[in-house]
Design a protein around this motif. Structure first.
Motif, PDB file in Angstrom:
ATOM      1  N   ARG A   1      79.416  40.371  91.492  1.00  0.00           N
ATOM      2  CA  ARG A   1      77.959  40.255  91.331  1.00  0.00           C
ATOM      3  C   ARG A   1      77.331  39.513  92.506  1.00  0.00           C
ATOM      4  O   ARG A   1      76.238  39.883  92.971  1.00  0.00           O
ATOM      5  CB  ARG A   1      77.643  39.560  90.005  1.00  0.00           C
TER       6      ARG A   1
ATOM      7  N   ALA B   1      76.263  33.466  90.534  1.00  0.00           N
ATOM      8  CA  ALA B   1      76.606  34.739  89.900  1.00  0.00           C
ATOM      9  C   ALA B   1      77.602  34.448  88.794  1.00  0.00           C
ATOM     10  O   ALA B   1      78.563  33.699  88.996  1.00  0.00           O
ATOM     11  CB  ALA B   1      77.183  35.718  90.913  1.00  0.00           C
TER      12      ALA B   1
ATOM     13  N   HIS C   1      69.951  36.302  82.635  1.00  0.00           N
ATOM     14  CA  HIS C   1      70.367  36.945  83.874  1.00  0.00           C
ATOM     15  C   HIS C   1      71.785  36.528  84.261  1.00  0.00           C
ATOM     16  O   HIS C   1      72.193  35.397  84.006  1.00  0.00           O
ATOM     17  CB  HIS C   1      69.418  36.565  85.019  1.00  0.00           C
TER      18      HIS C   1
ATOM     19  N   LEU D   1      74.500  41.166  94.804  1.00  0.00           N
ATOM     20  CA  LEU D   1      73.195  40.521  94.948  1.00  0.00           C
ATOM     21  C   LEU D   1      72.821  40.404  96.423  1.00  0.00           C
ATOM     22  O   LEU D   1      71.698  40.739  96.817  1.00  0.00           O
ATOM     23  CB  LEU D   1      73.218  39.137  94.294  1.00  0.00           C
TER      24      LEU D   1
ATOM     25  N   ALA E   1      69.419  36.787 100.528  1.00  0.00           N
ATOM     26  CA  ALA E   1      68.871  36.505  99.201  1.00  0.00           C
ATOM     27  C   ALA E   1      67.975  35.270  99.231  1.00  0.00           C
ATOM     28  O   ALA E   1      66.869  35.267  98.673  1.00  0.00           O
ATOM     29  CB  ALA E   1      70.001  36.318  98.192  1.00  0.00           C
TER      30      ALA E   1
ATOM     31  N   CYS F   1      72.648  36.842  87.558  1.00  0.00           N
ATOM     32  CA  CYS F   1      72.459  36.391  88.941  1.00  0.00           C
ATOM     33  C   CYS F   1      71.179  35.564  89.014  1.00  0.00           C
ATOM     34  O   CYS F   1      70.123  36.024  88.553  1.00  0.00           O
ATOM     35  CB  CYS F   1      72.358  37.573  89.896  1.00  0.00           C
TER      36      CYS F   1
ATOM     37  N   CYS G   1      72.563  30.903  95.411  1.00  0.00           N
ATOM     38  CA  CYS G   1      72.525  31.686  94.186  1.00  0.00           C
ATOM     39  C   CYS G   1      73.781  31.435  93.372  1.00  0.00           C
ATOM     40  O   CYS G   1      74.806  30.989  93.900  1.00  0.00           O
ATOM     41  CB  CYS G   1      72.379  33.181  94.479  1.00  0.00           C
TER      42      CYS G   1
ATOM     43  N   SER H   1      69.583  42.315  86.663  1.00  0.00           N
ATOM     44  CA  SER H   1      68.320  41.578  86.779  1.00  0.00           C
ATOM     45  C   SER H   1      68.606  40.265  87.495  1.00  0.00           C
ATOM     46  O   SER H   1      69.748  39.794  87.540  1.00  0.00           O
ATOM     47  CB  SER H   1      67.699  41.318  85.403  1.00  0.00           C
ATOM     48  N   ILE H   2      67.558  39.670  88.044  1.00  0.00           N
ATOM     49  CA  ILE H   2      67.720  38.461  88.853  1.00  0.00           C
ATOM     50  C   ILE H   2      66.779  37.378  88.353  1.00  0.00           C
ATOM     51  O   ILE H   2      65.564  37.580  88.269  1.00  0.00           O
ATOM     52  CB  ILE H   2      67.424  38.752  90.334  1.00  0.00           C
TER      53      ILE H   2
ATOM     54  N   ASP I   1      63.710  35.284  98.930  1.00  0.00           N
ATOM     55  CA  ASP I   1      63.109  34.476  97.887  1.00  0.00           C
ATOM     56  C   ASP I   1      62.139  33.464  98.485  1.00  0.00           C
ATOM     57  O   ASP I   1      61.038  33.252  97.964  1.00  0.00           O
ATOM     58  CB  ASP I   1      64.205  33.769  97.083  1.00  0.00           C
TER      59      ASP I   1
ATOM     60  N   VAL J   1      74.280  43.836  89.023  1.00  0.00           N
ATOM     61  CA  VAL J   1      73.302  42.743  89.030  1.00  0.00           C
ATOM     62  C   VAL J   1      72.378  42.836  87.824  1.00  0.00           C
ATOM     63  O   VAL J   1      72.091  41.840  87.158  1.00  0.00           O
ATOM     64  CB  VAL J   1      72.493  42.749  90.349  1.00  0.00           C
TER      65      VAL J   1
ATOM     66  N   ARG K   1      65.376  33.274  88.813  1.00  0.00           N
ATOM     67  CA  ARG K   1      65.145  32.372  89.951  1.00  0.00           C
ATOM     68  C   ARG K   1      64.673  31.015  89.452  1.00  0.00           C
ATOM     69  O   ARG K   1      64.120  30.896  88.345  1.00  0.00           O
ATOM     70  CB  ARG K   1      64.163  32.961  90.956  1.00  0.00           C
TER      71      ARG K   1
END
Length: 221
Positions: A186, A175, A163, A190, A115, A165, A173, A138-139, A119, A136, A141
């Motif tokens: 989650r 969750a 979100h 992810l 992950a 996650c 990350c 949607s993610i 990214d 998940v 950032r």
């Protein structure tokens, strides 16, 4: 009552039966996180909401696969330490996520390799399977911010409004879930989505995702 006895009484009150149950659950999840390669050494931290005013969070420098009940701090959502260990430097990340999401009762912060790598490379993590899409959804950032900083905590909390996650650039990350089990589930999905995306990219695929038209009707037995 002596000062020491008063402190001991306050500690016992803070670690009530519900808190002890949550700590036991977090200890189990911590071991599983390290066994699955989602965190190394003292990377990552875990928390659970106790009630409307308090949460419990792993202590500073703790290794998630070596947690004991003494490795947790009980804090208020205002940021006061009520009892236990010195809290993780990331406690604000947990506190502010709870502040914007009353429905969230656990936060799992880990450092998953795929992950974070995708990214950092500017690649979207694609949700491909039913479990990815369902758990998940949607993610979010954030850019890179120093660990423990207000900027990291605030930007992650802002993403948490939309979100469950959130990938934090060059870091890890978070969750979120209505339980410790759901937050961990989650986090697992992810990283699996990121691993699946990575493998798809190796095969030359840059577009496959879960069918967008099926998102609205998602359910899970």
């Amino acid at each position: 009552m002596t000062e020491a006895a008063t402190a001991q009484s306050a500690q016992a009150a803070a670690f009530d039966a519900r808190t002890r149950d949550l700590v036991a659950e977090l200890v189990g999840v911590g071991s599983d996180i390290v066994a699955r390669g989602l965190a190394l050494a003292s990377g990552g931290n875990l928390s659970a909401r106790i009630d409307e005013e308090r949460f419990v969070v792993t202590g500073a420098g703790t290794w998630l696969d070596r947690l004991t009940p003494e490795d947790f701090a009980v804090m208020t959502l205002a940021g006061e330490v009520l009892a236990g260990a010195k809290p993780s430097s990331e406690w604000k990340l947990h506190q502010r996520s709870y502040g914007v999401r009353p429905d969230v009762h656990a936060v799992v912060h880990v450092h998953p390799q795929h992950a974070v790598l995708l990214d950092a490379l500017g690649r979207d993590i694609r949700l491909i399977t039913l479990d990815h899409a369902y758990y998940v959804r949607s993610i979010g950032r954030t850019p890179f911010y120093p660990n423990g900083s207000d900027e990291l905590a605030d930007s992650a909390a802002e993403q948490a409004r939309e979100h469950d996650c959130i990938v934090m650039g060059h870091h890890g990350c978070s969750a979120l879930g209505d339980s410790v089990a759901m937050a961990f589930r989650r986090a697992l999905n992810l990283e699996e989505a990121a691993t699946t995306t990575y493998r798809a990219l190796l095969l030359g695929d840059t577009s496959t995702t879960f069918p967008p038209e099926d998102f609205a009707a998602l359910h899970h037995a």
